[in-house]
Design a protein around this motif. Structure first.
Motif, PDB file in Angstrom:
ATOM      1  N   SER A 216      35.800  55.091  27.170  1.00  8.15           N
ATOM      2  CA  SER A 216      34.754  56.108  27.120  1.00  8.15           C
ATOM      3  C   SER A 216      33.884  56.062  28.375  1.00  8.15           C
ATOM      4  O   SER A 216      33.924  55.098  29.147  1.00  8.15           O
ATOM      5  N   ASP A 217      33.069  57.095  28.537  1.00  8.02           N
ATOM      6  CA  ASP A 217      32.149  57.106  29.668  1.00  8.02           C
ATOM      7  C   ASP A 217      30.913  56.256  29.398  1.00  8.02           C
ATOM      8  O   ASP A 217      30.056  56.106  30.264  1.00  8.02           O
ATOM      9  N   ARG A 218      30.824  55.689  28.206  1.00  7.35           N
ATOM     10  CA  ARG A 218      29.731  54.761  27.925  1.00  7.35           C
ATOM     11  C   ARG A 218      29.919  53.433  28.663  1.00  7.35           C
ATOM     12  O   ARG A 218      28.945  52.746  28.961  1.00  7.35           O
ATOM     13  N   ARG A 219      31.153  53.079  28.929  1.00  8.50           N
ATOM     14  CA  ARG A 219      31.452  51.854  29.687  1.00  8.50           C
ATOM     15  C   ARG A 219      31.360  52.178  31.173  1.00  8.50           C
ATOM     16  O   ARG A 219      32.265  52.777  31.767  1.00  8.50           O
ATOM     17  N   LEU A 220      30.270  51.790  31.775  1.00  7.64           N
ATOM     18  CA  LEU A 220      30.099  52.009  33.207  1.00  7.64           C
ATOM     19  C   LEU A 220      31.011  51.074  33.986  1.00  7.64           C
ATOM     20  O   LEU A 220      31.279  49.945  33.561  1.00  7.64           O
ATOM     21  N   PRO A 221      31.493  51.487  35.146  1.00  7.94           N
ATOM     22  CA  PRO A 221      32.262  50.570  35.986  1.00  7.94           C
ATOM     23  C   PRO A 221      31.352  49.526  36.611  1.00  7.94           C
ATOM     24  O   PRO A 221      30.146  49.736  36.769  1.00  7.94           O
ATOM     25  N   PHE A 222      31.923  48.377  36.956  1.00  5.13           N
ATOM     26  CA  PHE A 222      31.169  47.399  37.733  1.00  5.13           C
ATOM     27  C   PHE A 222      30.796  48.019  39.069  1.00  5.13           C
ATOM     28  O   PHE A 222      31.512  48.878  39.599  1.00  5.13           O
ATOM     29  N   ASN A 223      29.681  47.578  39.620  1.00  3.95           N
ATOM     30  CA  ASN A 223      29.272  48.072  40.935  1.00  3.95           C
ATOM     31  C   ASN A 223      28.434  47.019  41.643  1.00  3.95           C
ATOM     32  O   ASN A 223      28.110  45.974  41.062  1.00  3.95           O
TER      33      ASN A 223
END
Length: 237
Positions: A216-223
């Protein structure tokens, strides 16, 4: 009523350890700062400080006029409220102990790329960060992973305790995910030493709630604004 989770809206950070437990258990929550913004979070934090018992910093979980802060404290609360921990008191304290050790490691992870000044830019402390990263990769990281491997080995199945997952399992999942992002080469070298830890990581990844969340888009990518940051020059075999 859904819980109100307050945390920085653009990073996984420490808030992700809370999100994963909520998502795995299917517990309703609102990720407030993602909807209302950072200014709303800071206003809420300031308002809660008025009685002297407010959170020091995000993440914190709000419900019914009160707030629970600090990741280990939040997870212990959720575990007791939603049956995410065993009934045995010794097991509950051991899980909290493990979570606090994870918090110690997370703090050391952050210090790798900010060894001199927490508020200074990474570019202003690269030489010191390179030295800190070498020591962390070679000495501190294996020591922590040995401890978590021992913990995972004690479980009667792929879970830490009994035959069902707890918040300790979801936290170890996030820890492995973050370290693989931050140090892909080093973690690939170390992986054969930690079969039980990685088995737990894989089992968490197959939980229906986690699988849905990860897609889902709730899981942000690491950055490179979060805790686990990938700077290739800090990695090594």
């Amino acid at each position: 009523m859904a819980y109100r989770l307050w945390y920085w809206p653009s990073i996984q950070g420490r808030g992700e350890f809370v999100r994963l437990a909520l998502e795995a258990a299917g517990i309703d929550y609102e990720d407030c700062a993602r909807d209302a913004g950072v200014e709303a979070m800071m206003a809420d934090l300031e308002a809660r400080a008025a009685n002297g018992r407010g959170p020091f910093a995000p993440p914190y979980l709000a419900l019914d006029g009160h707030a629970v802060a600090q990741v280990a404290n939040i997870l212990q609360f959720l575990g007791q409220q939603h049956d995410l921990v065993p009934s045995n008191l010794a097991d509950r304290y051991w899980l909290n102990q493990l979570q606090l050790t994870i918090a110690d490691l997370v703090a050391e992870v952050h210090n790798v790329h900010h060894p001199v000044g927490m508020m200074d830019y990474y570019d202003d402390q690269k030489a010191e960060a390179a030295r800190a990263a070498t020591q962390f990769r070679d000495e501190r990281l294996p020591k922590y992973l040995d401890h978590f491997e021992d913990a995972a080995r004690q479980g009667p199945s792929h879970w830490l305790i009994d035959h069902r997952w707890t918040y300790g399992d979801t936290s170890l999942f996030q820890l492995v995910e973050g370290l693989r992002y931050m140090f892909p080469r080093r973690m690939a070298t170390l992986a054969p030493n930690y079969p039980h830890l990685l088995h737990t990581h894989a089992a968490v990844g197959e939980l229906p709630g986690i699988r849905a969340y990860m897609k889902s888009d709730r899981r942000l990518p690491f950055n490179e604004d979060g805790i686990f940051r990938h700077y290739p020059e800090l990695d090594g075999d």
